[in-house]
Scaffold this active site. Structure first.
Site, PDB file in Angstrom:
ATOM      1  N   SER C  55      29.638  51.581  33.963  1.00 24.87           N
ATOM      2  CA  SER C  55      29.504  52.204  32.658  1.00 24.87           C
ATOM      3  C   SER C  55      28.258  53.074  32.703  1.00 24.87           C
ATOM      4  O   SER C  55      27.467  52.953  33.631  1.00 24.87           O
ATOM      5  CB  SER C  55      29.369  51.116  31.591  1.00 24.87           C
ATOM      6  OG  SER C  55      29.326  51.702  30.316  1.00 24.87           O
ATOM      7  N   ARG C 301      35.475  55.072  37.012  1.00 32.09           N
ATOM      8  CA  ARG C 301      36.286  54.256  36.115  1.00 32.09           C
ATOM      9  C   ARG C 301      36.863  55.164  35.044  1.00 32.09           C
ATOM     10  O   ARG C 301      36.172  56.052  34.545  1.00 32.09           O
ATOM     11  CB  ARG C 301      35.405  53.170  35.472  1.00 32.09           C
ATOM     12  CG  ARG C 301      36.133  52.166  34.606  1.00 32.09           C
ATOM     13  CD  ARG C 301      36.917  51.181  35.459  1.00 32.09           C
ATOM     14  NE  ARG C 301      37.534  50.123  34.646  1.00 32.09           N
ATOM     15  CZ  ARG C 301      38.781  50.192  34.149  1.00 32.09           C
ATOM     16  NH1 ARG C 301      39.524  51.273  34.344  1.00 32.09           N
ATOM     17  NH2 ARG C 301      39.274  49.185  33.452  1.00 32.09           N
ATOM     18  N   THR C 337      30.645  49.846  24.574  1.00 31.76           N
ATOM     19  CA  THR C 337      30.238  48.457  24.795  1.00 31.76           C
ATOM     20  C   THR C 337      30.090  47.711  23.472  1.00 31.76           C
ATOM     21  O   THR C 337      30.522  46.567  23.338  1.00 31.76           O
ATOM     22  CB  THR C 337      28.919  48.417  25.591  1.00 31.76           C
ATOM     23  OG1 THR C 337      29.073  49.188  26.781  1.00 31.76           O
ATOM     24  CG2 THR C 337      28.547  47.005  25.971  1.00 31.76           C
ATOM     25  N   CYS C 490      41.972  61.408  42.574  1.00 32.47           N
ATOM     26  CA  CYS C 490      41.494  60.089  42.992  1.00 32.47           C
ATOM     27  C   CYS C 490      40.078  60.225  43.532  1.00 32.47           C
ATOM     28  O   CYS C 490      39.837  60.965  44.485  1.00 32.47           O
ATOM     29  CB  CYS C 490      42.403  59.499  44.075  1.00 32.47           C
ATOM     30  SG  CYS C 490      41.696  57.986  44.765  1.00 32.47           S
ATOM     31  N   CYS C 515      40.494  51.853  47.301  1.00 36.42           N
ATOM     32  CA  CYS C 515      40.612  51.923  45.836  1.00 36.42           C
ATOM     33  C   CYS C 515      39.404  51.291  45.148  1.00 36.42           C
ATOM     34  O   CYS C 515      38.955  50.218  45.527  1.00 36.42           O
ATOM     35  CB  CYS C 515      41.890  51.208  45.412  1.00 36.42           C
ATOM     36  SG  CYS C 515      42.126  51.130  43.644  1.00 36.42           S
ATOM     37  N   CYS C 518      39.731  52.428  39.452  1.00 34.37           N
ATOM     38  CA  CYS C 518      39.384  53.252  38.288  1.00 34.37           C
ATOM     39  C   CYS C 518      40.588  53.497  37.393  1.00 34.37           C
ATOM     40  O   CYS C 518      40.448  53.837  36.241  1.00 34.37           O
ATOM     41  CB  CYS C 518      38.753  54.570  38.730  1.00 34.37           C
ATOM     42  SG  CYS C 518      39.918  55.792  39.373  1.00 34.37           S
ATOM     43  N   CYS C 521      44.950  57.211  38.796  1.00 34.84           N
ATOM     44  CA  CYS C 521      46.287  57.562  39.291  1.00 34.84           C
ATOM     45  C   CYS C 521      47.377  57.036  38.369  1.00 34.84           C
ATOM     46  O   CYS C 521      48.379  57.701  38.127  1.00 34.84           O
ATOM     47  CB  CYS C 521      46.474  57.048  40.713  1.00 34.84           C
ATOM     48  SG  CYS C 521      46.156  55.289  40.926  1.00 34.84           S
TER      49      CYS C 521
END
Lengths: 324, 261, 546
Positions: C55, C301, C337, C490, C515, C518, C521
């Protein structure tokens, strides 16, 4: 400073001392020389007078040799070495960082309440004390230790030093010793020395290594083909050995062999520091890996991102073409 | 049968090499904030070896023991989650002592309190200091036989039979229990904790012994003068042709030009 | 599955992020205050709590203060008070400071690592008796026979080979049954996605829209470093039709968090969010901050940007949605958050109430009601038109936002609608490939060395966790029409078109072990052909305090 006596545990075949033994002798010479000390080698396994001569021309002043080869047993060997250390008041004992050296050294250190540094690349004397540089953190770091208790015990990584040029004019004596066998606590049921490939790896000029990226044991057949073309020896990453694709004697790395070839072709090896610790001495590393993010590319001087299954046959063809 | 497994908590050796950093002023490795410390992989394989024995000898009890700070409870919990029965934390410095003599001495005193035991298993070396000194030292101090670098460990009739890895092969060694065996990576991958064992783990006994309870001053045998990261000066040239054939040609030419083949 | 593979709890929570942990803590607090027993189990796919958390982040401590008023005394890792706040418009060579929009005013907020915050929340939760199991992802939903009620979740099997067969290390997953399941998976949760489909939870809302956030953590050695500094930029290197911008936060101990967020409704299939981010760092205003520094973290992310219009049905038989898998992020504030935590707390309160009343209804319908009358709702309602207005381009969006914020104060009598991101991609013919500058290895980097810093790892011998519904589409549609955009969107280099060396025939290679979870895709694939599933336990990044 009083004359420093250095003891080396030499390993040999019936006719030849191992390369690491000669490295150990070279280091011992370096440590003993300034104080006018003496270097002695112990040979407990198979040997001949050829071996003694080799060790002496490589820098040893004296060879303590078992009259008859003593079958390897850590208790017996440690008792025998320990006795000799006390008798000769050796201040330093140097082992090779081999399966026997790293088995014996710590035992001896505790037996004699000395101090120990394993996996060393080098050692020196500073202010009368041994200072050793060793490999740690999976090959990522080096630490320099001052060994403050006597005797200082060291295991030397194969390939770390260059043996001295043999000086056949050197003279030395061979003294025979007997084994202290009463201490044996273990029973050898079987010993399989399955191939000599492992030993050849350490001296090979060209090595081809295979890793997890080969996808299975079949991949090694392709490596063998290339190796036979190049006169190379095939080795493997730890993962490939742990997965049972090849015997552990082929493992290159921190817990395997240290290689120092002119050319190392690493195929499908990601390049974990564990592995790189065993091949950092290679002059040229060629990395072939389908994973462009593999850390080996940071250590290699030539890299190819691609599928080895496609590439190797083409490389074989190309060598064939050039040779014909 | 009681099997003790000595384990160590270390910085995760698998983290990106770029994150590994040494503070040369204090001669120590800089902890990577936010990344959990782990059990040394060879020690994890020693637990695996113990659990494989337990599978054949169900009455066997596996006790995991570590010397470290309170945070080392995590690696004990990991062992319990894999299937070990009990755990002991011997309180000491974080990541144990760097002096193998001190560690072996402290652990041997703790282990004496856990007697009688049949087998001590541990990794061939910790994956941080990579020394491989403590285990043999423990055996010496406890006066029991030890076998190094096991690929497999079997227990039968009061003996332990070990396939020991050599530079160029194997040997099969038998010693009488009680004994100590160090486990090498050739043991193969350790099992992962499963959820059921993990859920049970918090209810398994975990003791914590203050170090002064078990410590005997062993005296330092060594002094760390310097810790550093060797400098690499390599630059990788990536070869890429439009086809595998072309790439192969480029490589072979290059090696030939450099008289490497 | 035998009985021994089933465990029962009162509440199971999927995901140990801010929302899930706030819910867990709140449940235990309420149970304690009423001396009742409510068992709570949290499943987390990261190998440690916080390992998968990524974050910005500047957080508004409002929800935390409501949950744990004495967080300061308890040592919560909120160490850097957000101080100076700069909003900057970049052109290729210059920069212009803009007035900071009130939503972005960070007075009273903290620059934090949400990963560190989650670790701390995890400790608080465990101290209250919450059982947290990191490294055990919830992989399947447990339905009742009718397929309309959630009974819990099951963890994934371990030790399945790439070909789907069981290996020597096979370990079956375990069923966790619960009276209520709280889904706190974060943006585009894989189970949440299945719930949406099977229970039609999105029937009465707009499609969700998303952004991708890519972040790096740096240790800098620069005189420009000043703890507490907060800077956001818009403009270069993005064109005015693409929504996005950067964030740059100066934390303590010479650390800077820098990142770039791009709306996934971008239309140019040649755009590469990763390369835009790298290019951004080379701007003359930005570059000096990183000169001589060391990059110590990388990750990415997706985040929800749909806001108010896109909030789905939040409660259903057997479970509720909280946090960003419910899409509760406040886009103009770029904060989620506090809303995530608050939603978790409200769900917890509603569920404990529901249990104490012995309410036999399996749907806790009180939770959405409580949420609708909370400050979360007010925030999201007032902000609802800002993000959609940027469909008119950067300048149109800025202008509308100013009017909406300063004149209408969010109370416009209209609500703009959201569109689905994957439908916004143009065909390749409409654009020309973007030529991105080569990385310099000092400030800008290639994708692979970046991914290595995420510490991501997956057992190779397992089924590919990125599943193509129809493998042919990857070539026939994605490559043909869009030049395989997955290679570019990606941020971890998972997708790669490789051509057979002799025939030149293309195939899509999926490097699943790269990977970083996130979910881009799963969102942006133009025909929604990619399904992201949880990999074998233990897989994924290990972020260092991201």
């Amino acid at each position: 400073m009083s004359a420093l006596r250095v003891l080396v545990l030499a390993e040999s075949s019936a006719t030849e001392a191992t390369p690491i033994s000669l490295e150990q002798v070279a280091l011992a010479r370096k440590l003993a020389e300034p104080s006018g000390g003496q270097v002695s080698a112990i040979v407990l396994g198979p040997r001949s007078s050829d071996v003694d001569r080799q060790l002496i021309s490589g820098g040893a002043d004296k060879v303590y040799a078992a009259e008859e080869s003593i079958s390897y047993d850590p208790d017996v060997w440690v008792a025998t070495i320990s006795h000799l250390v006390s008798e000769t008041s050796a201040g330093v004992v140097i082992f090779g960082h081999t399966s026997s050296g790293s088995d014996l050294a710590p035992r001896l250190a505790f037996r004699l309440s000395g101090s120990i540094a394993t996996n060393c690349e080098n050692a020196a004397i500073e202010n009368g004390m041994i200072v050793a540089t060793r490999v740690c953190y999976g090959g990522k770091a080096r630490s320099v230790l001052r060994l403050s208790r006597n005797p200082a015990i060291i295991t030397l990584r194969p390939g770390s030093l260059t043996p001295l040029a043999p000086d056949t004019s050197r003279v030395g004596e061979t003294k025979s010793i007997s084994a202290n066998t009463e201490k044996a606590r273990s029973k050898l049921l079987e010993r399989k020395q399955e191939d000599v490939r492992g030993l050849r790896l350490e001296t090979a000029k060209v090595v081809i290594g295979g890793g997890r990226g080969l996808g299975g044991p079949e991949g090694f057949k392709l490596l063998e083909q290339l190796a036979s073309k190049l006169g190379a020896v095939v080795g493997a990453s730890r993962v490939a050995c742990d997965l049972g694709w090849c015997p552990p004697s082929m493992q290159i790395g921190l817990t395997g062999k240290t290689i120092t070839p002119d050319l190392y072709i690493a195929v499908g090896i990601s390049g974990a520091s564990q592995h790189m610790a065993g091949c950092a001495g290679a002059k040229t590393i060629v990395a072939i890996n389908s994973d462009a993010k593999a850390p080996i590319f940071a250590d290699a001087s030539i890299g190819i991102v691609g599928d080895y299954k496609e590439l190797l046959p083409k490389i074989l063809d190309e060598i064939q073409r050039l040779n014909s | 049968m009681k099997i003790l497994v000595c384990v160590k908590q270390i910085q995760d050796p698998e983290i990106a090499p770029g994150l590994f950093k040494v503070d040369e002023a204090s001669n120590s490795v800089v902890a990577v904030p936010g990344i959990a410390q782990v059990i040394s992989p060879y020690d994890e394989q020693a637990i695996e070896a113990a659990l494989r024995i337990k599978e054949k000898t169900p009455e066997a009890k596996v006790v995991v023991i570590t010397l470290g700070a309170a945070s080392a409870r995590d690696v004990l919990k990991h062992g319990l989650s894999m299937g070990a029965d009990e755990a002991v934390l011997v309180e000491g410095p974080k990541n144990g002592s760097a002096d193998g003599f001190v560690t072996a001495s402290v652990l041997s005193e703790a282990i004496k309190k856990l007697a009688p035991f049949d087998l001590i298993l541990t990794g061939r070396q910790s994956a941080d200091l990579d020394a491989g000194v403590v285990a043999c030292g423990l055996a010496e101090l406890l006066g029991i036989p030890s076998v190094n670098f096991a690929k497999s460990v079997d227990v039968s009739d009061g003996n332990v039979v070990v396939d020991r890895v050599l530079d160029n092969g194997f040997e099969k060694i038998q010693v009488q229990l009680p004994a100590l065996v160090t486990v090498s990576n050739e043991m193969g991958p350790a099992r992962k904790p499963n959820l059921r064992e993990t859920m049970k783990a918090s209810r398994k006994p975990m003791q914590s012994w203050p170090q002064n309870d078990v410590n005997k001053d062993a005296g330092a045998s060594q002094e760390l003068i310097r810790l550093y990261v060797p400098i690499k000066e390599k630059h990788c040239e990536i070869i890429g042709g439009t086809s595998a054939g072309e790439t192969a040609q480029m490589l072979v030419r290059k090696l030939r030009d450099g008289r490497l083949i | 599955m035998s009985d021994s593979d089933i465990m029962e709890f009162d509440v199971v929570i999927v995901g140990a992020g801010p929302a899930g942990l706030a819910a867990a803590i709140r449940i235990k607090q309420l149970a304690q205050s009423t001396s009742t027993e409510v068992s709570v189990c949290v499943l987390e796919k990261g190998t440690a709590v916080g390992a998968h958390i990524l974050s910005g982040a500047v957080i508004d401590p409002r929800a935390l203060s409501e949950l744990i008023p004495d967080w300061k005394e308890r040592g919560a890792p909120l160490n850097t008070i957000a101080a100076e706040d700069k909003f900057v418009f970049l052109t290729e060579k210059s920069s212009y400071r803009l007035p900071t929009p009130p939503q972005m005013n960070n007075h009273g907020n903290y620059i934090v690592s949400v990963g560190a915050l989650c670790r701390w929340l995890g400790e608080q939760a465990e101290a209250l008796g919450v059982e947290i199991y990191p490294g055990f992802p919830a992989a399947r939903l447990l339905w009742d026979q009718s397929g309309s009620e959630i009974l819990g979740v099951a963890t994934g099997d371990a030790g399945i080979g790439r070909d789907g067969s069981k290996t020597d290390n096979y370990q079956p997953g375990m069923e966790i049954r619960a009276r209520q399941t709280i889904f706190a998976e974060g943006c585009r949760g894989s189970l949440t996605k299945k719930l949406f489909e099977q229970l039609s939870l999105r029937a009465n809302c707009d499609p969700q829209t998303y952004g991708i956030g890519i972040k790096e953590l740096w240790e800098v050695d620069s005189p420009l470093f000043q703890p507490g500094t907060v800077m956001h930029t818009i403009g270069w290197p993005l064109d005015s039709g693409t929504y996005g911008g950067s964030f740059l936060y100066h934390l303590d101990q010479n650390k800077i968090a820098v990142g770039f967020v791009i709306g996934l409704d971008y239309s140019n299939p040649y755009l590469s969010p990763f390369d835009e981010f790298q290019r951004f760092k080379s701007h003359p205003k930005i570059r000096p901050m990183f000169q001589g520094g060391r990059r110590i973290g990388y990750g990415a992310r997706a985040l929800s940007e749909g806001g108010y219009q896109s909030i789905p049905q939040l409660a259903f038989a057997g479970g509720v949605l909280v946090g960003d898998c419910a899409g509760l992020l406040n886009v103009p504030k770029i904060k989620g958050t506090h809303t995530a935590m608050k939603s978790g707390m409200l769900a917890a309160e509603a569920i404990v109430d529901h249990f104490s009343k012995n309410n036999s209804d399996r749907t806790v319908s009180d939770y959405p009601k409580r949420l609708a009358s909370s400050w979360v709702w007010d925030e999201l309602y007032l902000a609802r038109n800002i993000r959609p207005s940027f469909r008119a381009g950067l300048f149109g969006g800025l202008m509308y936002s100013a009017v909406d914020t300063y004149v209408l104060r969010g109370r416009a009598p209209w609500t703009f609608h959201n569109h689905a991101d994957h439908l916004q991609l143009d065909r390749r013919e409409k654009h020309t490939p973007i030529s991105y500058p080569k990385p310099d290895g000092e400030i800008t980097f290639d994708k692979m060395s970046s991914v290595a810093l995420s510490n991501t790892n997956h057992e190779r011998n397992q089924p590919v966790h990125l599943k193509l519904r129809d493998p042919a589409i990857a070539i026939d549609v994605n490559l043909q029409n869009y030049d395989a955009p997955e290679q570019r969107y990606c941020p971890a280099g998972v997708y790669e078109i490789v051509r057979n060396s002799s025939t030149g025939e293309p195939t899509l290679l999926i490097n699943a072990e790269n990977c970083v979870h996130c979910k881009t895709c799963d969102i942006k694939d133009p025909t929604q052909n990619i399904d992201w599933a949880v990999p074998e336990p233990g897989g994924g990044p290990i972020y260092p305090d991201m």
